[in-house]
Motif scaffolding. Structure first.
Motif, mmCIF file in Angstrom:
data_model
loop_
_atom_site.group_PDB
_atom_site.id
_atom_site.type_symbol
_atom_site.label_atom_id
_atom_site.label_comp_id
_atom_site.label_asym_id
_atom_site.label_seq_id
_atom_site.Cartn_x
_atom_site.Cartn_y
_atom_site.Cartn_z
ATOM 1 N N PRO A 17 6.675 14.690 -1.821
ATOM 2 C CA PRO A 17 5.196 13.642 -1.584
ATOM 3 C C PRO A 17 4.023 14.088 -0.901
ATOM 4 C CG PRO A 17 6.726 13.194 0.104
ATOM 5 C CD PRO A 17 7.477 14.433 -0.513
ATOM 6 N N THR A 18 2.961 12.954 -1.388
ATOM 7 C CA THR A 18 1.688 13.775 -1.047
ATOM 8 C C THR A 18 1.164 12.438 -0.218
ATOM 9 O OG1 THR A 18 -0.809 13.793 -1.467
ATOM 10 C CG2 THR A 18 0.100 12.408 -2.358
ATOM 11 N N GLY A 40 0.989 -0.933 -0.020
ATOM 12 C CA GLY A 40 0.112 0.490 -0.065
ATOM 13 C C GLY A 40 1.132 0.891 0.272
ATOM 14 N N ASP A 41 1.140 1.899 -0.827
ATOM 15 C CA ASP A 41 1.871 3.318 -1.275
ATOM 16 C C ASP A 41 1.005 4.424 0.038
ATOM 17 O OD1 ASP A 41 3.137 5.145 -1.665
ATOM 18 O OD2 ASP A 41 3.250 4.778 -4.191
ATOM 19 N N THR A 42 1.910 4.485 0.459
ATOM 20 C CA THR A 42 1.624 5.625 2.216
ATOM 21 C C THR A 42 1.891 7.287 0.925
ATOM 22 O OG1 THR A 42 3.629 5.644 2.993
ATOM 23 C CG2 THR A 42 2.051 4.450 3.836
ATOM 24 N N GLY A 43 1.923 7.170 -0.262
ATOM 25 C CA GLY A 43 2.666 8.855 -0.102
ATOM 26 C C GLY A 43 4.157 9.038 0.273
ATOM 27 N N LEU A 44 4.421 8.656 1.434
ATOM 28 C CA LEU A 44 6.335 8.445 1.844
ATOM 29 C C LEU A 44 6.658 7.210 1.539
ATOM 30 C CD1 LEU A 44 6.774 11.010 3.118
ATOM 31 C CD2 LEU A 44 6.540 9.635 5.255
ATOM 32 N N SER A 66 -4.334 18.622 -5.033
ATOM 33 C CA SER A 66 -4.263 18.461 -3.669
ATOM 34 C C SER A 66 -4.127 20.227 -3.818
ATOM 35 C CB SER A 66 -3.023 18.494 -3.146
ATOM 36 O OG SER A 66 -2.080 18.714 -2.371
ATOM 37 N N ALA A 67 -4.153 21.257 -2.486
ATOM 38 C CA ALA A 67 -3.242 22.112 -1.861
ATOM 39 C C ALA A 67 -3.351 21.607 -0.332
ATOM 40 C CB ALA A 67 -5.513 22.630 -1.528
#
Length: 723
Positions: free
Chosen positions: A264-265, A93-97, A278-279
């Motif tokens: 990353p997000t 599961g790609d956590t973004g980090l 994103s914001a």
């Protein structure tokens, strides 16, 4: 006319297969001259050391997927995220980090580590375990990648509760070898790889490999600072030296360095009609530096082989996040995204550095009647410093200063005893002892309005026995059946940066998790080697699994030990339809269930998170001679469809992710030692989420989730030159 999404898998397989089959037909006069690279490997002669002894793949007594270095390049497997999509039963599961991307296998293990050494599927490079928070690294200049499914503690030690990933890098050569690979593509993508290998003397050889990689951001940031998230710059360097003083002795010294600079997000609004966007109001830099040193000594004493593997691994990382993405918190509160643009509020800073040492001494050999044995001892130590700053308005404001030390030792052995020419018995045991200690200090920065400063320090020991017993039976010379019972384990520990400290409580603990697995399977080839296949049926019973549960009342993650059961079927096959046309596929069916939990929010019968019920891949490859502008060469074409089914996103099963499928294609032309090629990743520009996490309740009911988007379509070109 655009093909409806629900028909794309069938449409893709049909059109890709038809196109390549037609291509194969028109090139039929030269089919017999197709390169040998298209011919499938012989399962009986492909020798692995997955069980720390040399044995043919056909007789490995558990599920295993093997990807050679050339195949990894062709299939564009650049990191563990790519590997997971092409390997049945492996989920990530790609956590973004990058530091939090943790693989699991067959629904065993938590995706989010509860502490810096909490993982169920360790990654080894040349026999040396990588740090848990630095497992997701670039894969380049590899000889092969092995994904071992089912408990592997017996031979791979701590944390191999669900399986292991074993990466073997290419060795230095005593003949000069040079390679240069260049790629360019959309979104500012570029990659350079270079390899140089050769002799320094009759007994000493070297190998240098390097990679530079860059990519622009592909998630628009619509806050006032603008830009895009997911920029990615990498530098990876590896040096390997081989000293062979005699035919009986090999000494290998390996140095590896990596630097990753990313933005990353950690989640964009999952239910956004304009997904993904994103914001965030600050830059979100993530910097990771890794350094590794390995020394392997092998000597054949005639009756047995001695192996020593010494490893030192370290990393430093820094990350600053904006924890209030405007679109996510608009969905949570009803306020506009601009209301959350305050760079001095709601952020998090994580700085950690880790160094770990590992040493293994191992002996292996063969019995006179053809059996094998292996025995050894392994020692391990890891020291981690983890500093975090939280500035979450109304929740927690303060600094955590954590240190964590793990020391462990394991003694292991396994034997394979032939009973008849066709039947082998397998038995192995390992005793593991671990000592874990920590200190955690929290300094409150809220003036006492959100909590108070606190500290905790403690230590604990964990010891357990794991093992494996099984049989292999040759139904016919080219087909082997296996049956295995195995126990895996993952030590308990402490959750660092625990917000309980701000309330005067101690740091949370969790118990050791155990997994008992039963597996039966077949592996072999048929039709004179044209068809190679593998099939496994398995059942996992896990006690005290480590699951991370998000509490919406406090907006905090807490640890839960829960019992789970998972079972399923895995299939892999490749068929050489003609000398130039090869078909391949893999399928994983998985059922998961949480069978016991002390948390009332985690109901019995819930699914284990991030464990898709169905995943599969279908591929078609073609190679044949082809004239191009009057010059002869070899045409190489490949198309692959990868499908990942629906999966829950947390133990409470509050949300789930839709299934998705992506198509990757590659077309190349090789003349001599040079290949020119074009590639398209995600051919149909499928919009999908790799993973998602609950951020809290919605004022209109239900829950708001942040998702990690998959990569959009990328068109690129490359050239590969070998000297």
């Amino acid at each position: 006319m655009q093909t409806p999404k629900k028909f794309r898998p069938a449409y893709t397989c049909l059109t890709s297969g038809t196109a390549i089959a037609v291509l194969s037909w028109f090139s039929s006069p030269v089919l017999a001259q197709a390169t040998e690279e298209a011919i499938p490997f012989d399962l009986g002669t492909l020798v692995l050391d997955a069980r720390k002894v040399d044995e043919p793949l056909q007789r490995v007594p558990f599920g295993i997927s093997v990807l050679g270095g050339e195949a990894a390049d062709t299939r564009r497997v650049d990191d563990p995220v790519d590997l997971a999509r092409t390997t049945p039963g492996l989920n990530l599961g790609d956590t973004g980090l990058r530091g939090s991307n943790i693989p699991n296998i067959r629904g065993v293990g938590s995706f989010l580590p509860q502490s810096p050494d909490d993982a169920s599927t360790p990654v080894f490079v040349d026999g040396i375990p990588l740090a848990v928070r630095a497992q997701d690294r670039a894969l380049f200049d590899v000889e092969r990648i092995e994904v071992l499914r089912g408990p592997q503690n017996t031979l791979y030690g701590r944390n191999a509760q669900a399986g292991a990933i074993n990466v073997t890098t290419a060795d230095p050569t005593f003949a000069p070898e040079y390679r240069l690979n260049l790629e360019v593509g959309e979104d500012g993508y570029g990659r350079v790889r270079a390899v140089a290998s050769g002799p320094l003397s009759d007994t000493f050889a070297y190998r240098f490999a390097g990679q530079l990689r860059t990519q622009d951001g592909n998630i628009p940031n619509l806050s006032s600072i603008g830009g895009a998230l997911r920029e990615n710059d990498q530098v990876n360097i590896a040096a390997k030296f081989l000293w062979r003083p005699s035919a009986l002795t090999d000494v290998r010294l390996t140095l590896r360095y990596g630097k990753y600079e990313e933005t990353p997000t950690q989640g964009v609004l999952l239910d956004d009609l304009n997904f993904p966007r994103s914001a965030v109001d600050v830059d979100t830099p993530y910097d990771l530096e890794t350094l590794g040193l390995g020394l392997t000594v092998e000597h054949d004493f005639g009756g047995f082989r001695f192996t020593s593997i010494t490893g030192v691994q370290g990393y430093d990382s820094f990350y600053r996040s904006d924890d209030t993405d405007g679109f996510i918190f608009e969905a949570r509160t009803g306020q506009p995204p601009a209301a959350f643009e305050d760079p001095d509020a709601d952020f998090r800073v994580i700085e950690d550095d880790d160094i770990q040492y590992s040493q293994e001494f191992r002996f292996d050999g063969a019995f006179a009647n053809g059996g094998t044995w292996v025995a050894g001892v392994n020692a391990f130590r890891a020291d981690l410093d983890l500093d975090l700053t939280f500035n979450a308005d109304g929740i927690i404001q303060g600094d955590f200063d954590n240190s964590f030390t793990t020391e462990g030792i394991g003694v292991f052995g396994e034997v394979t005893v032939p009973v008849t020419d066709r039947l082998n018995l397998i038995g192995g045991l390992r005793y593991t002892y671990e000592d874990k200690s920590f200190t955690s200090v929290f300094t409150d920065n809220s003036g006492g309005t959100l909590g108070a400063s606190g500290a905790d320090a403690s230590s604990d020991t964990f010891d357990y026995v794991t093992g494996r017993a099984g049989i292999t039976y040759d139904l016919v010379p080219d087909i082997t059946m296996f049956a295995t019972l195995a126990r895996g384990a993952k030590s308990g520990g402490f959750q660092l940066a625990d917000s309980d400290l701000s309330r005067g409580a101690s740091v949370s603990r969790y118990e050791t998790a155990f997994t008992d697995t039963a597996e039966i399977g077949l592996r072999g080839n048929a039709f004179e080697g044209q068809l190679d296949f593998a099939a496994s049926l398995f059942f996992n019973d896990t006690k005290n699994e480590h699951l991370q549960v998000f509490d919406v009342s406090t907006l905090e993650s807490v640890i839960e030990n829960a019992d789970t059961e998972t079972y399923g079927l895995e299939l892999e096959a490749g068929f050489q339809a003609t000398p130039s046309l090869r078909l391949a596929g893999a399928l994983a069916l998985l059922e998961t269930e949480i069978t016991a939990s002390d948390d009332p929010a985690v109901q019995v019968g819930n699914e284990v998170p991030f464990a898709p019920s169905v995943s599969y891949s279908l591929a078609v490859e073609h190679e044949s001679d082809m004239q191009f502008f009057g010059r002869s060469g070899v045409l190489k074409a490949r198309a692959e469809y990868q499908y990942v089914g629906r999966r829950a996103t947390d133990p409470q099963n509050r949300t789930s992710l839709e299934s998705f499928g992506v198509v990757d294609v590659r077309l190349g032309w090789q003349r001599g030692n040079t290949e020119f090629y074009a590639f398209v990743d995600n051919l149909f520009d499928e919009t999908y989420a790799e993973s998602a996490f609950v951020f809290g309740p919605s004022p209109t009911g239900g829950f708001v989730s942040g998702a990690i988007p998959g990569n959009p379509r990328r068109i690129g070109f490359g050239v590969d030159i070998r000297f």
